[in-house]
Design an enzyme around this catalytic site. Structure first.
Site, short mmCIF file in Angstrom:
data_model
loop_
_atom_site.label_atom_id
_atom_site.label_comp_id
_atom_site.label_asym_id
_atom_site.label_seq_id
_atom_site.Cartn_x
_atom_site.Cartn_y
_atom_site.Cartn_z
N CYS A 213 67.15 50.23 42.12
CA CYS A 213 65.97 49.81 42.89
C CYS A 213 65.70 50.76 44.05
CB CYS A 213 66.16 48.39 43.39
SG CYS A 213 64.84 47.87 44.50
N LYS B 269 59.42 54.60 43.29
CA LYS B 269 58.24 54.42 42.42
C LYS B 269 57.04 53.93 43.22
CE LYS B 269 57.20 50.71 41.04
NZ LYS B 269 57.83 49.95 39.97
N GLU C 108 39.38 34.47 46.18
CA GLU C 108 38.67 33.19 46.20
C GLU C 108 38.27 32.74 44.80
OE1 GLU C 108 34.69 33.11 48.05
OE2 GLU C 108 34.68 35.28 47.94
N CYS D 17 62.42 50.91 41.90
CA CYS D 17 61.31 50.22 42.58
C CYS D 17 60.79 50.94 43.83
CB CYS D 17 61.74 48.82 43.00
SG CYS D 17 62.79 47.98 41.84
N GLU E 71 53.39 52.54 34.52
CA GLU E 71 53.38 52.87 35.95
C GLU E 71 53.35 54.39 36.17
OE1 GLU E 71 55.58 48.90 37.76
OE2 GLU E 71 56.78 50.70 37.53
N TYR F 226 56.76 48.73 31.27
CA TYR F 226 56.57 48.86 32.71
C TYR F 226 56.56 50.32 33.16
CZ TYR F 226 57.90 43.93 33.82
OH TYR F 226 57.97 42.58 33.95
N HIS G 110 36.30 33.32 51.98
CA HIS G 110 35.21 34.22 51.65
C HIS G 110 35.03 35.29 52.73
CE1 HIS G 110 31.58 35.36 49.59
NE2 HIS G 110 30.92 35.35 50.75
#
Ligand code: NDP
Length: 451
Positions: free
Chosen positions: A42, A50, A442, A47, A183, A179, A437
């Site tokens: 990681c 990356k 939303e 992670c 990516e 993945y 908003h």
């Protein structure tokens, strides 16, 4: 019998570090061995670097979009060496924090490969000595796998090397449809590299919701990523400065570099598991029970080396559960339900819970609520990127079983949505919540049933 340690951990990644620190804080005498850098996949080659590369590559799209808002950006240029050096400095910082956290917790660090001699003994290769422990925890992680049957496979590199390329290529072919493939294809394309994605199936991210995958195909193509689907690499040849990839559909793809992203395998080879009688299963994954115990009662394993759910936060939770159960008299089990997931493609994907397909396979009658729209941010810029939001709702109970999103910043949304979805929120409760908003999120409280 007296052992050198109460707990010896093999692998200082996310899971191993957390388990070791906690066990030590609860009074155990703990040591950890790491053959590479403390921090694991990681932090060092996954992670974190990356995501830094993702941020870097997104600027090219932002420069483009800025024009519609009145900006006249100068001629932007990109320096790969600067990015790599700055990324490395950040990884050094994090590596230092991991080491100091282990030391503060009283964990002894061994910068060495560890190989089992028997059920209670490991040999530390770099120190050329054996150490013994009452309990051994294996948290050695995984590593990229490459199909060595493909002639010329060694001409490609994996995500491990992608973080330290000497120079950014002008053309690249990324192989895989999961993945890492998606990516990195987006990272390279965003940095201006002519990018192809070669995938053996028809649908990228095949375990994700079909609408999300279909939308991703369109968005990648809009970013000039060439999708080469339903084919695999047969042979790779170096021809001058080019790599010629012969595909099994008979075509040849010419590129400068090739990156393999065809999956990761548990890192169990050469660890001497047979000397300790630890059983492995599919792809070399260590088999464990729901207490993370292997086939040997004093040996435990967690994280990617068990190939259960290969995600950092899951490994951390497993490390906590192990330490709580074993060293704090607090039996703790992991709940693997409703784990939020994100793919940091461009646009990114966020998902939690069941897909429409999984609900169908489970025989659950569902209603599907969907919205596909161009977010406000993309109007003036002329950016054609759209957002897709999808809720899978149990028709009988009205519970939201799954939520699947693709679009700008959806990983941030899905983390928040995972909380109510994990705890059984209904569609009616979504609708009772007032919209915020103007935002893209939303839409989530105004979703209409798909026809
Ligand atoms: P994935 O399992 O996601 O994808 C592997 C891909 O390689 C699949 O598309 C697979 O095809 C393809 N493949 C497998 N074998 C072959 C072959 N022989 N020839 C051609 N293609 C092949 O693995 P990754 O390596 O991308 O990622 C590993 C894991 O790491 C992920 O599953 C995830 O758990 C974790 N990860 C998480 C990230 C995140 O949270 N954002 C980022 C990166 C990794 P097919 O689909 O047909 O099987």
């Amino acid at each position: 019998m007296a052992y050198d340690y109460d707990l010896f951990t093999i692998g200082a990644g996310s899971g191993g570090v957390r388990a070791s620190r906690l066990a030590s804080q609860y009074g155990a005498k703990v040591a950890i061995a790491e053959e590479s850098r403390v921090g694991g996949t990681c932090v060092v080659r996954g992670c974190v670097p990356k995501k830094l590369f993702v941020y870097a590559s997104e600027f090219s799209h932002a420069f483009h979009d800025a024009k519609g808002f009145g900006w006249t950006p100068g001629k932007a240029s990109f320096d790969w060496q600067t990015l790599v050096a700055n990324k490395d400095a950040e990884i050094d910082r994090l590596n230092g924090i991991y080491i100091s956290n282990l030391e503060k917790a009283g964990v002894e660090i061994h910068h060495s490969r560890a190989v089992f001699k028997d059920q209670h003994t490991v040999y530390l290769v770099e120190e050329d000595r054996n150490v013994t422990a009452e309990t051994i925890l294996i948290s050695a992680g995984g590593s990229p796998w490459v199909d060595e049957n493909v002639a010329g496979h060694e001409l490609g590199f994996t995500s491990n090397e992608a973080f330290h390329l000497d120079k950014l290529p002008s053309r690249i072919a990324v192989v895989g449809g999961g993945y890492i493939a998606v990516e990195f294809a987006c990272i390279f394309a965003g940095l201006g590299v002519e990018t192809s994605l070669i995938y053996r199936g028809p649908k990228l991210l095949k375990n994700f919701d079909s609408d999300i995958s279909a939308q991703l195909h369109k968005e990648l193509q809009a970013k000039n990523i060439k999708l080469v689907l339903e084919t695999t690499c047969k042979k790779i040849e170096q021809v001058g400065s080019e790599k010629h990839i012969l595909l099994d559909n008979g075509e040849t793809l010419v590129t400068e570099e090739l990156m393999w992203a065809v999956g990761r395998r548990p890192k169990t080879q050469g660890m001497g598991l047979e000397n300790a009688g630890v059983e492995t299963g599919r792809g070399g994954a260590i088999i464990t029970d729901n207490q993370h115990r292997t086939s040997q009662e004093n040996i435990y394993a967690l994280g990617d080396v068990t190939d259960r759910v290969n995600l950092t936060p899951v490994a951390i939770r497993e490390g906590i559960a192990f330490a709580e159960t074993k060293y704090n008299n607090n039996p703790t089990q992991i709940d693997y339900d409703a784990i939020p997931k994100a793919v940091f493609s461009q646009p990114p994907v966020g998902t939690v819970g069941m897909t429409e397909e999984e609900a169908g396979e489970a025989g659950i009658e569902v209603d599907v609520y969907k919205s596909d729209f161009r977010p406000m941010k993309n109007i003036l810029s002329g950016n054609t990127e759209r957002m897709l939001m999808k809720l899978i709702v149990d028709r009988q109970s009205d519970k939201v079983l799954g939520c699947h999103l693709i679009g700008h910043e959806v990983p941030e949304m899905i983390q928040c949505l995972a909380i109510p979805i994990k705890h059984g929120i209904t569609k009616a409760e979504f609708d009772e919540t007032c919209a915020l908003h103007p935002s893209a999120a939303e839409e989530l409280v105004m979703l209409q049933k798909a026809s």
